[in-house]
Design a protein around this motif. Structure first.
Motif, PDB file in Angstrom:
ATOM      1  N   TYR A  11      41.033  15.620  28.111  1.00 57.98           N
ATOM      2  CA  TYR A  11      39.686  16.189  28.092  1.00 57.98           C
ATOM      3  C   TYR A  11      39.688  17.517  28.828  1.00 57.98           C
ATOM      4  CZ  TYR A  11      34.758  16.752  29.471  1.00 57.98           C
ATOM      5  OH  TYR A  11      33.485  17.239  29.695  1.00 57.98           O
ATOM      6  N   ASP A  12      39.355  18.574  28.134  1.00 59.33           N
ATOM      7  CA  ASP A  12      39.224  19.899  28.740  1.00 59.33           C
ATOM      8  C   ASP A  12      37.736  20.144  28.975  1.00 59.33           C
ATOM      9  OD1 ASP A  12      39.089  22.594  29.400  1.00 59.33           O
ATOM     10  OD2 ASP A  12      40.676  23.173  28.011  1.00 59.33           O
ATOM     11  N   SER A  25      30.834   8.325  29.738  1.00 62.89           N
ATOM     12  CA  SER A  25      29.935   9.394  29.281  1.00 62.89           C
ATOM     13  C   SER A  25      30.582  10.250  28.211  1.00 62.89           C
ATOM     14  CB  SER A  25      29.527  10.274  30.471  1.00 62.89           C
ATOM     15  OG  SER A  25      28.796   9.534  31.417  1.00 62.89           O
ATOM     16  N   ILE A  26      31.863  10.605  28.409  1.00 64.05           N
ATOM     17  CA  ILE A  26      32.547  11.509  27.489  1.00 64.05           C
ATOM     18  C   ILE A  26      32.739  10.876  26.116  1.00 64.05           C
ATOM     19  CG2 ILE A  26      34.718  12.732  27.057  1.00 64.05           C
ATOM     20  CD1 ILE A  26      35.019  12.831  30.160  1.00 64.05           C
ATOM     21  N   ASP A  57      35.923  23.924  28.141  1.00 60.25           N
ATOM     22  CA  ASP A  57      35.301  24.249  26.852  1.00 60.25           C
ATOM     23  C   ASP A  57      34.883  22.996  26.093  1.00 60.25           C
ATOM     24  OD1 ASP A  57      37.747  23.233  26.125  1.00 60.25           O
ATOM     25  OD2 ASP A  57      38.514  25.093  25.260  1.00 60.25           O
ATOM     26  N   CYS A  58      34.908  21.846  26.737  1.00 53.46           N
ATOM     27  CA  CYS A  58      34.488  20.570  26.170  1.00 53.46           C
ATOM     28  C   CYS A  58      35.207  20.277  24.848  1.00 53.46           C
ATOM     29  CB  CYS A  58      32.975  20.516  25.976  1.00 53.46           C
ATOM     30  SG  CYS A  58      32.373  18.821  25.685  1.00 53.46           S
ATOM     31  N   THR A  59      36.520  20.104  24.949  1.00 51.77           N
ATOM     32  CA  THR A  59      37.326  19.671  23.812  1.00 51.77           C
ATOM     33  C   THR A  59      38.117  18.439  24.224  1.00 51.77           C
ATOM     34  OG1 THR A  59      39.170  21.119  24.454  1.00 51.77           O
ATOM     35  CG2 THR A  59      37.553  21.996  22.878  1.00 51.77           C
ATOM     36  N   PHE A  60      38.582  17.702  23.230  1.00 55.10           N
ATOM     37  CA  PHE A  60      39.322  16.469  23.504  1.00 55.10           C
ATOM     38  C   PHE A  60      40.479  16.350  22.525  1.00 55.10           C
ATOM     39  CE2 PHE A  60      40.294  11.974  23.751  1.00 55.10           C
ATOM     40  CZ  PHE A  60      40.025  11.645  25.071  1.00 55.10           C
ATOM     41  N   GLU A  61      41.673  16.115  23.078  1.00 58.47           N
ATOM     42  CA  GLU A  61      42.859  15.849  22.263  1.00 58.47           C
ATOM     43  C   GLU A  61      43.192  14.364  22.365  1.00 58.47           C
ATOM     44  OE1 GLU A  61      46.243  18.644  22.597  1.00 58.47           O
ATOM     45  OE2 GLU A  61      44.968  19.703  24.041  1.00 58.47           O
ATOM     46  N   SER A 110      35.094  13.101  39.579  1.00 56.17           N
ATOM     47  CA  SER A 110      33.685  12.844  39.268  1.00 56.17           C
ATOM     48  C   SER A 110      33.216  13.542  37.996  1.00 56.17           C
ATOM     49  CB  SER A 110      32.800  13.288  40.445  1.00 56.17           C
ATOM     50  OG  SER A 110      32.891  14.693  40.646  1.00 56.17           O
ATOM     51  N   ARG A 111      33.984  14.522  37.532  1.00 62.31           N
ATOM     52  CA  ARG A 111      33.601  15.273  36.332  1.00 62.31           C
ATOM     53  C   ARG A 111      34.129  14.622  35.055  1.00 62.31           C
ATOM     54  NH1 ARG A 111      36.415  20.609  38.611  1.00 62.31           N
ATOM     55  NH2 ARG A 111      37.944  18.961  39.029  1.00 62.31           N
ATOM     56  N   VAL A 112      34.890  13.554  35.212  1.00 64.55           N
ATOM     57  CA  VAL A 112      35.589  12.983  34.058  1.00 64.55           C
ATOM     58  C   VAL A 112      35.254  11.501  33.942  1.00 64.55           C
ATOM     59  CG1 VAL A 112      37.826  12.746  32.927  1.00 64.55           C
ATOM     60  CG2 VAL A 112      37.454  14.607  34.552  1.00 64.55           C
TER      61      VAL A 112
END
Length: 305
Positions: free
Chosen positions: A271-272, A133-134, A275-279, A127-129
């Protein structure tokens, strides 16, 4: 005595449910006499091989006014909570209609006729991913399927909701990109790393039988990161499983053909949310040797922070 007989024609003409009920003693609650019913016998008659056997007996007996009051209070509390939750959803929907749908009516009317997304996204059910939204996808931009641990089963595993969605997205919608998105703290990957290998083949758990799709990623992680602690191994496996899913995509001939012809690209994303980063990276089809133990190379790696 009341007796009800139900017939179910799809099974056979003899299939039936025989429910016999007899009145039990009457009880007085709040000045009202209530009569409970006892279901004495319930028989399910299937084809002859099943035989005729009683399956349950249910007594609906009212014990006390206090018990009834407690049950009613709890039921009312649950109902009120659900109503409040749906009131919030209603508020959000009406806000969407007013602020987005009606403000972009022409676009939404066009989408009602057809869709032509450029992306197929495979993401985790966590539910967090939420990829919409991201990554800011608008309606019509991405065809999305979500499952536990964002896994892509290989073609030889047979039908699943994931490869059904892939077939539609690739062959019918002709998407140009497939993006598999994994994430930090993935419960599905943690489950995969926790289970013992020998219980996968005959487990009654849906979760265990699903995450075994990522077994190769687990083995690769154990071999490459055996010196790390469990949480670090899980993080390693979260990324390794994405690449294994990218390779599994190529086990579908209609996907590999389009990739080979330059009509489709397949990408990984991580998606981390701590710390809200994305590779983001792309699988290099030319650098793949599917016969050499799944060797692969990746390119176009980007880090968004």
């Amino acid at each position: 005595m009341a007796k009800a007989l139900f017939h179910s024609s799809p099974l056979s003409s003899s299939s039936s449910v025989d429910i016999s009920m007899t009145p039990a003693k009457a009880s007085t609650i709040f000045g009202t006499r209530l009569r409970s019913l006892e279901i004495e016998h319930t028989h399910f008659r299937f084809p002859d091989s099943f035989g005729r056997n009683p399956t349950f007996r249910l007594n609906a007996l009212i014990e006390s006014p206090v018990l009834i009051s407690e049950i009613m209070d709890k039921s009312a509390a649950v109902t009120d909570k659900a109503l409040n939750q749906f009131k919030e959803l209603r508020h959000r929907f009406l806000g969407f209609k007013k602020e987005k749908y009606l403000q972009n009516l022409e676009r939404y009317q066009s989408l009602s006729q057809n869709q032509a997304p450029k992306f197929m996204v495979i993401a985790c059910a966590d539910s967090r991913v939420c990829p919409t939204s991201i990554l800011g996808f608008e309606p019509g931009e991405a065809f999305v399927v979500r499952n536990v641990a964002n896994l892509v089963p290989p073609n030889e595993n047979g039908p699943s909701e994931t490869n059904a969605a892939l077939e539609f997205a690739v062959n019918s919608l002709e998407v140009e990109n497939i993006l598999v998105v994994g994430h930090s703290c993935c419960g599905g990957i943690k489950a995969l790393m926790s289970y013992q290998d020998e219980i996968h083949s005959n487990s009654s758990s849906f979760i265990k039988n699903w995450v075994v799709v990522g077994k190769t990623a687990k083995l690769k992680t154990k071999a490459a990161a055996s010196n790390l602690n469990f949480d670090q191994q899980c993080r390693h496996c979260e990324k390794e499983s994405i690449n294994r899913s990218l390779l599994n995509l190529l086990s579908y001939p209609w996907i590999e053909e389009r990739v080979k012809n330059g009509m489709l690209s397949i990408h990984g994303g991580y998606y981390d949310f701590i710390d809200c980063t994305f590779e983001k990276w792309t699988l290099d089809y030319e650098g793949i040797s599917l016969k050499a133990d799944g060797a692969y190379s990746i390119g176009n790696r980007e880090f968004w922070s």
